[in-house]
Design a protein around this motif. Structure first.
Motif, PDB file in Angstrom:
ATOM      1  N   CYS A 167       0.830  -1.210   0.000  1.00 26.44           N
ATOM      2  CA  CYS A 167       0.000   0.000   0.000  1.00 26.44           C
ATOM      3  C   CYS A 167       0.863   1.259   0.000  1.00 26.44           C
ATOM      4  O   CYS A 167       0.577   2.213  -0.725  1.00 26.44           O
ATOM      5  N   ALA A 168       1.913   1.270   0.818  1.00 27.86           N
ATOM      6  CA  ALA A 168       2.761   2.459   0.948  1.00 27.86           C
ATOM      7  C   ALA A 168       3.425   2.801  -0.378  1.00 27.86           C
ATOM      8  O   ALA A 168       3.458   3.969  -0.790  1.00 27.86           O
ATOM      9  N   TYR A 169       3.940   1.788  -1.071  1.00 32.25           N
ATOM     10  CA  TYR A 169       4.590   2.018  -2.365  1.00 32.25           C
ATOM     11  C   TYR A 169       3.591   2.550  -3.385  1.00 32.25           C
ATOM     12  O   TYR A 169       3.840   3.550  -4.074  1.00 32.25           O
ATOM     13  N   ILE A 170       2.415   1.893  -3.479  1.00 31.46           N
ATOM     14  CA  ILE A 170       1.401   2.285  -4.462  1.00 31.46           C
ATOM     15  C   ILE A 170       0.892   3.704  -4.184  1.00 31.46           C
ATOM     16  O   ILE A 170       0.756   4.526  -5.096  1.00 31.46           O
ATOM     17  N   SER A 171       0.632   4.002  -2.912  1.00 39.83           N
ATOM     18  CA  SER A 171       0.122   5.311  -2.538  1.00 39.83           C
ATOM     19  C   SER A 171       1.116   6.415  -2.890  1.00 39.83           C
ATOM     20  O   SER A 171       0.735   7.467  -3.413  1.00 39.83           O
ATOM     21  N   TYR A 172       2.386   6.163  -2.616  1.00 40.14           N
ATOM     22  CA  TYR A 172       3.433   7.138  -2.928  1.00 40.14           C
ATOM     23  C   TYR A 172       3.509   7.404  -4.428  1.00 40.14           C
ATOM     24  O   TYR A 172       3.552   8.557  -4.875  1.00 40.14           O
ATOM     25  N   ILE A 173       3.500   6.334  -5.225  1.00 36.02           N
ATOM     26  CA  ILE A 173       3.599   6.484  -6.681  1.00 36.02           C
ATOM     27  C   ILE A 173       2.369   7.196  -7.237  1.00 36.02           C
ATOM     28  O   ILE A 173       2.481   8.111  -8.073  1.00 36.02           O
ATOM     29  N   ARG A 174       1.185   6.799  -6.774  1.00 29.66           N
ATOM     30  CA  ARG A 174      -0.039   7.449  -7.248  1.00 29.66           C
ATOM     31  C   ARG A 174      -0.019   8.949  -6.947  1.00 29.66           C
ATOM     32  O   ARG A 174      -0.361   9.771  -7.799  1.00 29.66           O
ATOM     33  N   ASN A 175       0.362   9.284  -5.737  1.00 26.17           N
ATOM     34  CA  ASN A 175       0.386  10.686  -5.329  1.00 26.17           C
ATOM     35  C   ASN A 175       1.316  11.499  -6.220  1.00 26.17           C
ATOM     36  O   ASN A 175       0.961  12.587  -6.681  1.00 26.17           O
ATOM     37  N   ASN A 176       2.490  10.954  -6.513  1.00 26.87           N
ATOM     38  CA  ASN A 176       3.460  11.687  -7.309  1.00 26.87           C
ATOM     39  C   ASN A 176       3.068  11.808  -8.774  1.00 26.87           C
ATOM     40  O   ASN A 176       3.279  12.859  -9.392  1.00 26.87           O
ATOM     41  N   PHE A 177       2.477  10.764  -9.338  1.00 21.70           N
ATOM     42  CA  PHE A 177       2.008  10.870 -10.717  1.00 21.70           C
ATOM     43  C   PHE A 177       0.858  11.863 -10.819  1.00 21.70           C
ATOM     44  O   PHE A 177       0.756  12.613 -11.791  1.00 21.70           O
ATOM     45  N   LEU A 178      -0.006  11.886  -9.793  1.00 22.74           N
ATOM     46  CA  LEU A 178      -1.102  12.836  -9.832  1.00 22.74           C
ATOM     47  C   LEU A 178      -0.589  14.270  -9.700  1.00 22.74           C
ATOM     48  O   LEU A 178      -1.161  15.194 -10.293  1.00 22.74           O
ATOM     49  N   ARG A 179       0.482  14.463  -8.958  1.00 24.74           N
ATOM     50  CA  ARG A 179       1.093  15.796  -8.862  1.00 24.74           C
ATOM     51  C   ARG A 179       1.534  16.298 -10.240  1.00 24.74           C
ATOM     52  O   ARG A 179       1.314  17.447 -10.614  1.00 24.74           O
ATOM     53  N   ILE A 180       2.159  15.406 -11.007  1.00 26.14           N
ATOM     54  CA  ILE A 180       2.619  15.786 -12.344  1.00 26.14           C
ATOM     55  C   ILE A 180       1.427  16.022 -13.270  1.00 26.14           C
ATOM     56  O   ILE A 180       1.382  16.990 -14.040  1.00 26.14           O
ATOM     57  N   LEU A 181       0.436  15.114 -13.201  1.00 28.02           N
ATOM     58  CA  LEU A 181      -0.778  15.280 -14.014  1.00 28.02           C
ATOM     59  C   LEU A 181      -1.478  16.594 -13.687  1.00 28.02           C
ATOM     60  O   LEU A 181      -1.972  17.293 -14.582  1.00 28.02           O
ATOM     61  N   ASN A 182      -1.524  16.922 -12.401  1.00 26.06           N
ATOM     62  CA  ASN A 182      -2.176  18.158 -11.980  1.00 26.06           C
ATOM     63  C   ASN A 182      -1.488  19.373 -12.602  1.00 26.06           C
ATOM     64  O   ASN A 182      -2.143  20.293 -13.104  1.00 26.06           O
ATOM     65  N   LEU A 183      -0.164  19.365 -12.590  1.00 25.01           N
ATOM     66  CA  LEU A 183       0.600  20.483 -13.136  1.00 25.01           C
ATOM     67  C   LEU A 183       0.273  20.711 -14.607  1.00 25.01           C
ATOM     68  O   LEU A 183      -0.057  21.830 -15.033  1.00 25.01           O
ATOM     69  N   TYR A 184       0.349  19.653 -15.416  1.00 26.15           N
ATOM     70  CA  TYR A 184       0.149  19.806 -16.855  1.00 26.15           C
ATOM     71  C   TYR A 184      -1.328  19.924 -17.231  1.00 26.15           C
ATOM     72  O   TYR A 184      -1.671  20.619 -18.195  1.00 26.15           O
ATOM     73  N   SER A 185      -2.204  19.258 -16.473  1.00 17.98           N
ATOM     74  CA  SER A 185      -3.643  19.409 -16.738  1.00 17.98           C
ATOM     75  C   SER A 185      -4.080  20.843 -16.509  1.00 17.98           C
ATOM     76  O   SER A 185      -4.901  21.389 -17.257  1.00 17.98           O
ATOM     77  N   LYS A 186      -3.529  21.443 -15.476  1.00 14.18           N
ATOM     78  CA  LYS A 186      -3.860  22.840 -15.157  1.00 14.18           C
ATOM     79  C   LYS A 186      -3.476  23.766 -16.315  1.00 14.18           C
ATOM     80  O   LYS A 186      -4.249  24.636 -16.731  1.00 14.18           O
ATOM     81  N   ILE A 187      -2.263  23.561 -16.846  1.00 15.83           N
ATOM     82  CA  ILE A 187      -1.787  24.375 -17.975  1.00 15.83           C
ATOM     83  C   ILE A 187      -2.663  24.154 -19.209  1.00 15.83           C
ATOM     84  O   ILE A 187      -3.096  25.106 -19.873  1.00 15.83           O
ATOM     85  N   ASN A 188      -2.913  22.874 -19.519  1.00 18.49           N
ATOM     86  CA  ASN A 188      -3.736  22.555 -20.689  1.00 18.49           C
ATOM     87  C   ASN A 188      -5.131  23.146 -20.568  1.00 18.49           C
ATOM     88  O   ASN A 188      -5.685  23.682 -21.537  1.00 18.49           O
ATOM     89  N   HIS A 189      -5.707  23.048 -19.375  1.00 22.75           N
ATOM     90  CA  HIS A 189      -7.074  23.526 -19.189  1.00 22.75           C
ATOM     91  C   HIS A 189      -7.152  25.047 -19.290  1.00 22.75           C
ATOM     92  O   HIS A 189      -8.105  25.597 -19.865  1.00 22.75           O
TER      93      HIS A 189
END
Length: 393
Positions: free
Chosen positions: A188-210
């Protein structure tokens, strides 16, 4: 990375069709229910070994036939790859790359990457958390092989724990739960960490695109929702910069593991009562907010479509960062409910990627300053191919 050509044999409504693609833009047009989306589905199948639709594989085989075939010629840098897939009615499909059989789909995913936008993707914005988890996981699967292993491991352990909770009469119940809790916390700890970090990157670029798609009138934000760790870890993750987040990786994963293990211990009585594991990454979600409001609840159809499109364009950004290459972009009926300004930004943003898109009519592309190949699709056949160029004044 690009697809040079595709052969479809008894695939959906196609009998035997060969298509050569332009290295940049390819426009499939024609009336509804003629087979435009089927071509996108075939390309996706060659990249992922499955359809992007929730169907039985045998449904892909043309009516009256007992097997179907796909052959895709791919160019990756200076390398040529030929992906061949045979789909059968009564046995497992067969996949080969350059005539060498492969067994695991994860091998196929390393060949070439695709990002698809289709009407089905709006479920990510509009429906249950499961669709958002699957969207995030599918993106990570394509880039982090270890993640798939850990996710499968987590699912297996979770199933064992839930089975034990339902029985609750095992002589070694307490000892067994303790072992499973430790195993589950680690994955769980590994998956949660990876998900959080990928969502951080997605958030950054989604914000720009939007912002660009909405001409600066709307702000998009993605907010990770999880119940596996305490708020101080979220604050820690949010405060880290891209430069130092890797340095803190093991420290944070260790803290998440400890938090989640504490939660599992404290919630055991409730878990026994409900016969289910109430805490874990299987409950994760992320909010999609437009101008601070939940898009699922308050967004218009156009806003929901724009939000999903922003996420898809952000996927391309993530592929480019992590893999150093751009995936093939598949766009199904993308212009519906997008105004002209959003359409123009979309066209300008896809010029660096090979794109295969569908539309009912070429009139939708007037004044778009684009060039590429057009393919008229009629009754499961490409009946006309032209070089298309329209340049605005």
């Amino acid at each position: 990375m690009r697809i040079k050509s595709l052969n479809l044999i008894n695939f959906r409504n196609y009998t035997n069709q060969h298509i050569d693609f332009d290295e940049k833009l390819n426009i499939l047009y024609g009336d509804n229910a003629q087979g435009k989306t089927n071509i996108l589905e075939a390309i996706y199948f060659c990249a992922r070994g499955r359809s992007f639709k929730n169907i039985k594989e045998s449904d892909i085989i043309k009516f009256g036939e007992n097997q179907s075939g796909l052959i895709a010629d791919i160019k990756i840098g200076n390398l040529d790859k030929k992906v061949a897939i045979q789909i059968f009615e009564d046995k497992k499909k067969e996949i080969s790359v350059n005539q060498i059989p492969i067994d695991a789909l994860k091998e196929l995913k390393t060949i070439f990457d695709v990002v698809i936008f289709s009407p089905e993707d709006l479920k990510v914005v509009k429906e249950s958390p499961q669709y958002r988890r699957e969207f995030l996981d599918e993106l990570i699967f394509s880039m982090v092989p270890q993640y798939k292993i850990e996710k499968n491991n987590y699912d297996k352990i979770l199933m064992e724990r839930n089975k034990l909770l339902k029985m609750n009469n095992n002589k070694y119940f307490k000892e067994s739960i303790e072992v499973l809790n430790k195993q589950l916390s680690k994955s769980c700890a590994y998956i949660s960490y990876i998900r959080n970090n990928f969502l951080r990157i997605l958030n950054l670029y989604s914000k720009i695109n939007h912002r660009n798609l909405s001409r600066g009138n709307e702000d998009l934000e993605l907010k990770f929702q999880t119940n596996v760790y305490k708020e101080y870890i979220e604050r820690k993750l949010s405060s880290l910069t891209d430069e130092n987040i890797k340095d803190k990786r093991y420290e944070i994963i260790e803290k998440i593991e400890k938090d989640y293990l504490d939660l599992l211990d404290k919630s055991l009585e409730r878990d026994i009562e409900y016969k289910n594991t109430l805490y874990g990454i299987h409950k994760d979600d992320f909010d999609i907010l437009v101008n601070g409001l939940l898009c699922k609840k308050y967004g218009s159809q156009g806003q929901q479509r724009t939000a999903m499109l922003s996420l898809k364009l952000a996927e391309i950004n993530v592929f480019n960062i992590v893999k150093g290459s751009r995936p093939i972009l598949l766009l199904d009926d993308v212009f519906s409910e997008l105004d002209e300004k959003r359409q123009n930004y979309l066209i300008s943003s896809i010029k660096k990627s090979q794109t295969i898109m569908t539309t009912n009519s070429l009139e939708a592309l007037e004044n778009k300053n684009i060039s590429g190949n057009t393919y008229l699709i009629k009754n499961g056949e490409v009946v006309d191919v032209h070089r298309y160029r329209w340049k605005s004044n």
